[in-house]
Scaffold this motif. Structure first.
Motif, PDB file in Angstrom:
ATOM      1  N   UNK A  47       0.834  -1.206   0.000  1.00 13.81           N
ATOM      2  CA  UNK A  47       0.000   0.000   0.000  1.00 13.81           C
ATOM      3  C   UNK A  47       0.872   1.261   0.000  1.00 13.81           C
ATOM      4  N   UNK A  48       1.893   1.251   0.820  1.00  8.83           N
ATOM      5  CA  UNK A  48       2.798   2.411   0.886  1.00  8.83           C
ATOM      6  C   UNK A  48       3.547   2.572  -0.440  1.00  8.83           C
ATOM      7  N   UNK A  49       3.978   1.456  -1.015  1.00  9.80           N
ATOM      8  CA  UNK A  49       4.715   1.510  -2.274  1.00  9.80           C
ATOM      9  C   UNK A  49       3.836   2.056  -3.396  1.00  9.80           C
ATOM     10  N   UNK A  50       2.561   1.666  -3.403  1.00  8.07           N
ATOM     11  CA  UNK A  50       1.623   2.207  -4.395  1.00  8.07           C
ATOM     12  C   UNK A  50       1.480   3.716  -4.227  1.00  8.07           C
ATOM     13  N   UNK A  51       1.388   4.173  -2.978  1.00  8.33           N
ATOM     14  CA  UNK A  51       1.329   5.620  -2.712  1.00  8.33           C
ATOM     15  C   UNK A  51       2.595   6.310  -3.231  1.00  8.33           C
ATOM     16  N   UNK A  52       3.737   5.691  -2.986  1.00  4.44           N
ATOM     17  CA  UNK A  52       4.999   6.256  -3.453  1.00  4.44           C
ATOM     18  C   UNK A  52       5.020   6.344  -4.979  1.00  4.44           C
ATOM     19  N   UNK A  53       4.506   5.299  -5.628  1.00  2.00           N
ATOM     20  CA  UNK A  53       4.505   5.251  -7.094  1.00  2.00           C
ATOM     21  C   UNK A  53       3.632   6.346  -7.705  1.00  2.00           C
ATOM     22  N   UNK A  54       2.596   6.771  -6.984  1.00  6.42           N
ATOM     23  CA  UNK A  54       1.751   7.856  -7.486  1.00  6.42           C
ATOM     24  C   UNK A  54       2.547   9.156  -7.616  1.00  6.42           C
ATOM     25  N   UNK A  55       3.527   9.342  -6.754  1.00  6.24           N
ATOM     26  CA  UNK A  55       4.322  10.578  -6.757  1.00  6.24           C
ATOM     27  C   UNK A  55       5.649  10.419  -7.488  1.00  6.24           C
ATOM     28  N   UNK A  56       6.131   9.197  -7.564  1.00  2.05           N
ATOM     29  CA  UNK A  56       7.449   8.934  -8.149  1.00  2.05           C
ATOM     30  C   UNK A  56       7.310   7.974  -9.328  1.00  2.05           C
ATOM     31  N   UNK A  57       7.199   8.526 -10.511  1.00  4.21           N
ATOM     32  CA  UNK A  57       6.979   7.699 -11.702  1.00  4.21           C
ATOM     33  C   UNK A  57       8.172   6.811 -12.042  1.00  4.21           C
ATOM     34  N   UNK A  58       9.315   7.067 -11.451  1.00  2.00           N
ATOM     35  CA  UNK A  58      10.469   6.211 -11.724  1.00  2.00           C
ATOM     36  C   UNK A  58      10.227   4.787 -11.216  1.00  2.00           C
ATOM     37  N   UNK A  59       9.312   4.619 -10.257  1.00  2.00           N
ATOM     38  CA  UNK A  59       8.992   3.279  -9.754  1.00  2.00           C
ATOM     39  C   UNK A  59       8.357   2.449 -10.856  1.00  2.00           C
ATOM     40  N   UNK A  60       7.350   3.004 -11.538  1.00  2.00           N
ATOM     41  CA  UNK A  60       6.703   2.273 -12.628  1.00  2.00           C
ATOM     42  C   UNK A  60       7.632   2.106 -13.823  1.00  2.00           C
ATOM     43  N   UNK A  61       8.470   3.086 -14.064  1.00  2.63           N
ATOM     44  CA  UNK A  61       9.431   2.978 -15.162  1.00  2.63           C
ATOM     45  C   UNK A  61      10.406   1.839 -14.881  1.00  2.63           C
TER      46      UNK A  61
END
Length: 175
Positions: A47-61
């Motif tokens: 859940x926290x990682x998903x929240x982080x990914x919303x702000x940090x697109x480098x996670x999905x990249x």
């Protein structure tokens, strides 16, 4: 051949994908498992990682970079955006979308995770909004547009085994 099995949470995409991979003798990959591994590497909850990914697109990249590396060999790749990922990267694939109504999907997840369907539905909808927003912002993907898929399947009345048999038959017919 790359076969992608995409769809929302609880649609049956993972089960169908595993069955198809087993039947065809292909390796199985999961974007969700890769995302969970990234969260574990950073020692944060999903859940926290998903929240982080919303702000940090480098996670999905980074998620996409890791997955794209595996697309050189025949495999079954399961994930919400797996079909779009192949299109975006110019990787030829047989792309399948599996779906079911939201209440059916929530009930499946609730049963699997031993939770209440209402709570699962609420969390599932939050997750879906997050993923939809991120992939629209990063890649211009609209998950409601299934036109990139070769097959669109409704899993509400068919078992995962029946859907997998249908997919395998389609793969063999098109091979």
């Amino acid at each position: 051949m790359i076969i992608t099995i995409s769809g929302p949470p609880g649609s049956g995409k993972t089960t169908v994908g595993r069955l198809v991979a087993k039947t065809l003798g292909f390796p199985f990959g999961s974007t969700g498992e890769t995302f969970r591994a990234l969260a574990a590497e950073r020692k944060v909850s999903l859940a926290k990682f998903s929240e982080m990914a919303e702000k940090d697109h480098s996670i999905d990249v980074e998620l996409d970079r890791r997955i794209a590396k595996s697309l050189a060999e025949p495999m079954v790749l399961e994930g919400r955006h797996a079909g779009h990922m192949c299109v975006r990267n110019g990787v030829p694939a047989f792309k399948i979308w599996v779906d079911a109504p939201v209440d059916v999907r929530a009930a499946r997840i609730a049963e699997r995770e031993k939770k209440k369907p209402a709570a699962v539905k609420k969390a599932m909808l939050v997750r879906e909004r997050s993923e939809s927003s991120r992939y629209r912002d990063i890649y211009g993907i609209d998950f409601s547009d299934t036109s990139v898929y070769d097959l669109v399947l409704d899993s509400r009345k068919e078992s995962a085994e029946a859907l997998a048999r249908f997919v395998v038959a389609e793969v063999m017919r098109r091979a």
